[in-house]
Write a protein that holds these residues in place. Sequence first.
Motif, mmCIF file in Angstrom:
data_model
loop_
_atom_site.group_PDB
_atom_site.id
_atom_site.type_symbol
_atom_site.label_atom_id
_atom_site.label_comp_id
_atom_site.label_asym_id
_atom_site.label_seq_id
_atom_site.Cartn_x
_atom_site.Cartn_y
_atom_site.Cartn_z
ATOM 1 N N CYS A 191 -9.493 9.438 -12.362
ATOM 2 C CA CYS A 191 -8.204 9.480 -13.065
ATOM 3 C C CYS A 191 -8.203 10.450 -14.247
ATOM 4 O O CYS A 191 -7.161 10.646 -14.882
ATOM 5 N N ASP A 228 -14.065 -0.001 -11.244
ATOM 6 C CA ASP A 228 -14.527 1.301 -10.753
ATOM 7 C C ASP A 228 -14.049 2.381 -11.713
ATOM 8 O O ASP A 228 -12.862 2.680 -11.794
ATOM 9 N N ASP A 233 0.850 -1.195 0.000
ATOM 10 C CA ASP A 233 0.000 0.000 0.000
ATOM 11 C C ASP A 233 0.882 1.239 0.000
ATOM 12 O O ASP A 233 1.548 1.544 0.997
ATOM 13 N N ASN A 249 -1.887 -1.002 -4.002
ATOM 14 C CA ASN A 249 -2.666 0.232 -3.872
ATOM 15 C C ASN A 249 -1.755 1.422 -4.123
ATOM 16 O O ASN A 249 -0.857 1.716 -3.336
ATOM 17 N N SER A 267 -9.478 -0.258 -9.891
ATOM 18 C CA SER A 267 -10.103 1.026 -9.618
ATOM 19 C C SER A 267 -9.377 2.115 -10.377
ATOM 20 O O SER A 267 -8.164 2.291 -10.228
ATOM 21 N N THR A 294 -5.682 -7.327 -7.334
ATOM 22 C CA THR A 294 -6.321 -6.036 -7.075
ATOM 23 C C THR A 294 -5.322 -4.911 -7.291
ATOM 24 O O THR A 294 -4.241 -4.914 -6.684
ATOM 25 N N HIS A 348 -9.816 -7.054 -9.756
ATOM 26 C CA HIS A 348 -10.340 -5.801 -9.205
ATOM 27 C C HIS A 348 -9.469 -4.643 -9.679
ATOM 28 O O HIS A 348 -8.254 -4.638 -9.456
ATOM 29 N N SER A 379 -6.725 4.794 -8.581
ATOM 30 C CA SER A 379 -7.626 5.939 -8.517
ATOM 31 C C SER A 379 -6.896 7.193 -8.058
ATOM 32 O O SER A 379 -5.894 7.134 -7.342
ATOM 33 N N SER A 406 -3.287 4.493 -5.104
ATOM 34 C CA SER A 406 -4.261 5.568 -5.268
ATOM 35 C C SER A 406 -3.764 6.875 -4.648
ATOM 36 O O SER A 406 -2.936 6.887 -3.731
ATOM 37 N N ASP A 459 -5.309 -0.600 -7.425
ATOM 38 C CA ASP A 459 -6.033 0.656 -7.223
ATOM 39 C C ASP A 459 -5.161 1.800 -7.728
ATOM 40 O O ASP A 459 -4.147 2.141 -7.128
ATOM 41 N N SER A 496 -0.542 4.221 -1.201
ATOM 42 C CA SER A 496 -1.537 5.248 -1.496
ATOM 43 C C SER A 496 -1.298 6.508 -0.679
ATOM 44 O O SER A 496 -0.654 6.488 0.369
#
Length: 658
Positions: free
Chosen positions: A457, A476, A367, A393, A453, A415, A451, A419, A395, A417, A369
Motif C-alpha cells: 500500500c 499483513d 469481493d 476484499n 491486509s 476480514t 484479519h 492490499s 485489493s 483486504d 478486488s
Amino acid sequence: LAVGWESGVVAAWATSPGGCELVQSTADCTGRWLSSVPGNLRGDTEELLLGDNTIQVLGNASLLSYHQLRHLSLTKNRLELIEPAAFLSSQGLHVLSLADNLLFTNYSLTAAALSALPALRTLDLAGNRLTEDMVSVLVWNLSSLESLSVARNIIMRLDSSVFTNLTQLLELNLEKNYIFEIDQAFEGLQRLQRLNIAYNYLPCVVEFGLTQLKVLNVSHNVIEWFLALESDDLFELEVLDLSHNRLLFFPVLPRQSKLRSLLLKDNEVSFYQRLPNGTSLADVTVQFLLIDGNSTNITTVSLWDEICHSNLSSLRLLDMSQNQVWYLPEGFLAQMPSLTHLKLNQNCLETFHLSEGDPLAMLTELDLSQNQLVELGAEVGAGDILPNLQLFNLSTNRLRMLPPGVFTYTRKIATVDLSRNRVDLCPQPAVAGEVESPPCVDIRGVETLTHLSLAGCGLRGLGGHPFQGTSLMHLDLSDNHQALSGDLEWLQDLALTLQVFLVRLDLSQNSLTVFPTSLSILKLRSLDLRDNCLPALPTDVARTPLGKNLQEVYLSRNPYNCCTLGWWDALQRVEGLHIPDTQEVTCSYASRTLSPRALPEAVLRSCRWPTADLALLYLVLALPTCLTLLVAFAVVFLTLKQKLLKMVKSRCGVSSPY
C-alpha cells in the motif's frame, strides 16, 4: 459341515492368487495384475473391486460364484468385451463401473450383457472411446438406471434417440466430450435432476425448458447466449454453472425458479444500457432466428428488461468475476435480497455504491478486488450498511480512502483486504502547508476485525495508534518499504494494543536491515520475514516472548552471515517451532552462498579462528609493552635506590640500619 466349509474358504482366501484383501463383504483386488476374475473368493461377496488390472474379457462364467454381488468395479483394465451371459448369475447388481476401458471394440455384445441387469442403478462408461450411437445401443434396455456417466468419450451430437428409455435417470454426466449440438436429447428424462455437460463445445443454450432439473453445469464450453424458455412454470433449478464460456450478456433466466447459485466466472459479460460515451441501449432488442428443420422461429429479446422479469429472490451466490462489467444497472442487486456471496473481482468497475437502502442485508462476502475502483461510495447514516458482512476484499484497485465510518455499521466485519491500494491508516500527521490532513482509512474501534491486509500500500507511517480498538489476529504489512524502513515505534504500539489478539504478522519484502527490537515482546504464533536485508537475528531471540510463542517463522531470502548463526542454532532447538522454508534459507561466506543446515567444516573453522586470532593479536601486542614498562621501572628503581632511601629516612626521622 458349515464350519469345515468356512475353514476351507478362509484357507483358500489366504492363499488365493492375486492377494485380494477382504473387508466384511468387500473384496479389494485393485492393482494386482489380474488377467481374469478370481474364482476362489467368498461366495457372499457383495462388492468386488477389480480396478487397475489387465482383464480383457469378462466371460460368461467369470461371475458364476458371486450370486450376491451388488457392486462391481472394472475401471482401468483392458476390457474389450463382456460376453452376453456374464451377468446372468449376478442380476442383483446395482453399481457397475467400467470406466477407462476399450468397450468401443465390441459394444453391441457388451450391450446384450448389460440388458440382463434389471436392478442396475449406477453405470460408469467414461473413457471408452464411445460415440453417441454406441452409447444409445449400450443403454437402450437400462430403464432402471438412475445415474449414468459417459464422460471422456467422443460424443459429438445428441438427439432424442440416445437416452430414450432412461425414464428413471436422475443424474447424467457428459463432460469432456466433443458435443457441439443438442436437439431435444433430454426432454424424455422427466426425473433428471443433475446434468453435467462441462468441457464441451456448445455455442449456445436456447429455449432451456428442463423444469425438473436442479443442477446444470455447462461450464467450459463456448456459449455466447443462454436463453431460458419464456414460461411462467416454476423451474426447480438451484445451481447454474455457466463459468468459463464466452457469454456476452447476463443470461436470460427462468422467470420463476429456485436458483441459489449462479456462476458466471470468466466470461465476457457486460451491461449495455449505458455506454462509456453516454449513449443508451435501453430500448435496443435482439432477434434470435431459430431454424428447426423446415420451421423457422424468431424470438425477440430485450436484453435488460428480460432480466427484470426473472425472480432471483432465492439467490445466495452470484459469481461474476473475470468479466467486463464496468457498472451495475440500477436495481440489479435489488432483485437478490437473499444474496450472501457476491464476487465481482477482476472486472472494470470504477465506482461501487453502498447505502442503507441496499437489499444486501444478508451479504457476508463481497469481493471487489482487481477492478479500477477510485471511489467507494456510501451513504452513512443512522442505519446499518451491510450489517452481516464478514469479508470485504478491495485489493488491487486505485482507492486512496474509504468513506468515513464505513465500518461503523458493518457489525460483523472480520476480514478486510486493502492490499495494493494507495491508502494510509488514520490518523495521519498533518503535513506542513496542507490545510486538510491527507486521506486515510480509519479502522480504529472496529472490534470485530481480526484479519487485515495492507500489503503493497506504500504506507507513509503507522503512528498514532492506528490499530487501537481492533481485535487483529492476522496483519499483513508486507511490501511497505517507506513505513518500515524508518522509525518503528509503531511496533511498540502494536505490542501494547494488540498483545492479546495478534497471532500472525507479515513483514516480508520490506528491506529491513535490522531486526526490530519491538518484535521481541510480541507473542506471535506466525512471523514472516522473507525478502528483507537481515544479516542476522538477535542471538537471544529464542529466549524472548516472541521466540517462546512462535510456532511458525519464514526466514528465507535474507543475506545472513554464516559466521553469526547462533540465533539459527537457538531457533532449531525451540520445541514446536516450524520453519516451512528451511530448505530455502541460505547464508553468505566469502562470496559463497551456503546452507546453514550443513556448513562445511572448513567454513566453521574459519568462522572460529578470527575470534581466536584477534585475542592472540592483542596478547602479542600487549606483551612487549608490558615487558618494556617492567624493565624501565626496574632500571629507574635501581638507579635511584640510594636517593630514595635517604629521602625516606630524612622525612620519617628513623635511624637506618644501613
